[in-house]
Write an enzyme that holds these catalytic residues in place. Structure first.
Site, PDB file in Angstrom:
ATOM      1  N   GLY A   1      61.086   5.573   9.768  1.00  0.00           N
ATOM      2  CA  GLY A   1      59.910   5.575  10.632  1.00  0.00           C
ATOM      3  C   GLY A   1      58.732   4.930   9.938  1.00  0.00           C
ATOM      4  O   GLY A   1      57.580   5.332  10.138  1.00  0.00           O
TER       5      GLY A   1
ATOM      6  N   SER B   1      57.348   1.926  10.089  1.00  0.00           N
ATOM      7  CA  SER B   1      56.629   0.779  10.644  1.00  0.00           C
ATOM      8  C   SER B   1      55.251   1.124  11.187  1.00  0.00           C
ATOM      9  O   SER B   1      54.448   0.222  11.437  1.00  0.00           O
ATOM     10  CB  SER B   1      57.470   0.114  11.741  1.00  0.00           C
ATOM     11  OG  SER B   1      57.654   0.991  12.840  1.00  0.00           O
TER      12      SER B   1
ATOM     13  N   VAL C   1      68.297   6.311  13.109  1.00  0.00           N
ATOM     14  CA  VAL C   1      68.699   7.324  12.138  1.00  0.00           C
ATOM     15  C   VAL C   1      69.601   8.387  12.747  1.00  0.00           C
ATOM     16  O   VAL C   1      70.248   9.146  12.017  1.00  0.00           O
ATOM     17  CB  VAL C   1      67.479   7.992  11.460  1.00  0.00           C
ATOM     18  CG1 VAL C   1      66.690   6.978  10.646  1.00  0.00           C
ATOM     19  CG2 VAL C   1      66.594   8.702  12.483  1.00  0.00           C
TER      20      VAL C   1
ATOM     21  N   TYR D   1      60.964  19.775  20.217  1.00  0.00           N
ATOM     22  CA  TYR D   1      60.304  19.293  19.011  1.00  0.00           C
ATOM     23  C   TYR D   1      60.143  20.412  17.982  1.00  0.00           C
ATOM     24  O   TYR D   1      60.416  20.230  16.788  1.00  0.00           O
ATOM     25  CB  TYR D   1      58.943  18.706  19.380  1.00  0.00           C
ATOM     26  CG  TYR D   1      58.229  17.993  18.255  1.00  0.00           C
ATOM     27  CD1 TYR D   1      58.637  16.736  17.829  1.00  0.00           C
ATOM     28  CD2 TYR D   1      57.135  18.576  17.624  1.00  0.00           C
ATOM     29  CE1 TYR D   1      57.978  16.079  16.805  1.00  0.00           C
ATOM     30  CE2 TYR D   1      56.460  17.931  16.607  1.00  0.00           C
ATOM     31  CZ  TYR D   1      56.886  16.672  16.199  1.00  0.00           C
ATOM     32  OH  TYR D   1      56.238  16.025  15.172  1.00  0.00           O
ATOM     33  N   ALA D   2      59.706  21.593  18.445  1.00  0.00           N
ATOM     34  CA  ALA D   2      59.538  22.726  17.539  1.00  0.00           C
ATOM     35  C   ALA D   2      60.865  23.124  16.899  1.00  0.00           C
ATOM     36  O   ALA D   2      60.932  23.413  15.696  1.00  0.00           O
ATOM     37  CB  ALA D   2      58.933  23.914  18.283  1.00  0.00           C
TER      38      ALA D   2
ATOM     39  N   LYS E   1      61.807  20.540  14.208  1.00  0.00           N
ATOM     40  CA  LYS E   1      60.989  20.590  13.004  1.00  0.00           C
ATOM     41  C   LYS E   1      61.190  21.896  12.226  1.00  0.00           C
ATOM     42  O   LYS E   1      61.073  21.923  10.995  1.00  0.00           O
ATOM     43  CB  LYS E   1      59.520  20.397  13.366  1.00  0.00           C
ATOM     44  CG  LYS E   1      59.208  18.989  13.888  1.00  0.00           C
ATOM     45  CD  LYS E   1      59.597  17.916  12.881  1.00  0.00           C
ATOM     46  CE  LYS E   1      59.146  16.529  13.310  1.00  0.00           C
ATOM     47  NZ  LYS E   1      59.474  15.482  12.313  1.00  0.00           N
TER      48      LYS E   1
END
Length: 257
Positions: A22, A24, A74, A165-166, A169
């Protein structure tokens, strides 16, 4: 897996190599440039804009590094293995891995489709697993190296509308601690950084009302700059952090204190 690079790479054995996924844009770009300033040569792994990856490489080279870019999803284990092999062939070694690649597909749980949940887990969590696994033999053979995984304060606190998302992560935190225990006997350190709200492309899309509500949650009353998150990554990738492993460092302006 593709790249923008032509010709043989002139290696500099006095510099170590960092691979940044990631890399870029946003936090990843800030990490790549910061590590270049700290004496690393840089492998920029990206999934999106070719031009953005080229700009990151140019900035790293302006900081004195040799930099190359590699396009890779990825979430695809075979693509990750091929990417890591290409970086090792080009640079000869990798000493730091920054697992920064991540996406969001926000939505309330009752409306969240399987695709939205699965893709976020595949990129954010499985992608971190794929890249770390692909480099484990290299790190163990070198008897050294470091991994910095990008988690989030959302992985610690949760957030409505971000169940996927949670979860991804929070999973990164568990993965970080497990792998840190596995690799510590070989001198390999594995840590995580948990940013709060950061000035990136993701937050730039927020309305003024939502942005104000977000900043109201932050004791420091502002979002972080990408360089402030990158500063912690740079520290964890440095010799100054040689006795730190298995940690999660919050960079959240006090949100989760």
């Amino acid at each position: 897996m593709g790249n923008l690079n032509n010709g043989a790479l002139e290696r500099n054995d006095s510099r170590r190599v960092a691979l940044v996924t990631g890399g870029s844009r946003g936090i990843g770009r800030a990490c790549a440039i910061g590590l270049a300033e700290d004496g690393y040569d840089i492998a920029v792994v990206y999934a999106g804009s070719v031009d953005a990856a080229r700009e990151t490489c140019d900035a790293c080279e302006a900081a004195g590094a040799t930099a190359r870019s590699y396009q890779c999803d990825v979430a695809d284990p075979a693509a990750v293995n091929a990417c890591v092999e290409a970086v090792l062939n080009d640079f000869g070694s990798i000493w730091a891995l920054v697992n920064n690649a991540g996406i969001t597909r926000d939505g309330l749980l009752m409306r969240m489709g399987d695709d939205a949940f699965d893709r976020v887990l595949d990129v954010n969590l499985k992608g971190t697993f794929n890249t770390t696994r692909a480099l484990t033999k290299t790190f163990m053979r070198q008897r050294g190296g470091c991994v910095v995984n990008m988690s989030s304060v959302v992985g610690l606190m949760g957030n409505a509308g971000q169940a996927n998302y949670a979860a991804s992560k929070a999973g990164v935190i568990g993965l970080t601690k497990a792998v840190a225990r596995e690799l510590a006997p070989r001198g390999v350190r594995v840590n995580a950084v948990a940013p709060g709200f950061v000035e990136t492309d993701m937050t730039a899309k927020l309305s003024e009302k939502v942005r104000a509500a977000c900043e109201e949650q932050i004791p420091l009353r502002r979002m972080a700059r990408p360089e402030e998150v990158a500063g912690v990554v740079r520290f964890l990738a440095s010799d100054a952090a040689a006795y730190i492993t298995g940690e999660v460092v919050r960079v959240d302006g006090g949100m989760a204190m």
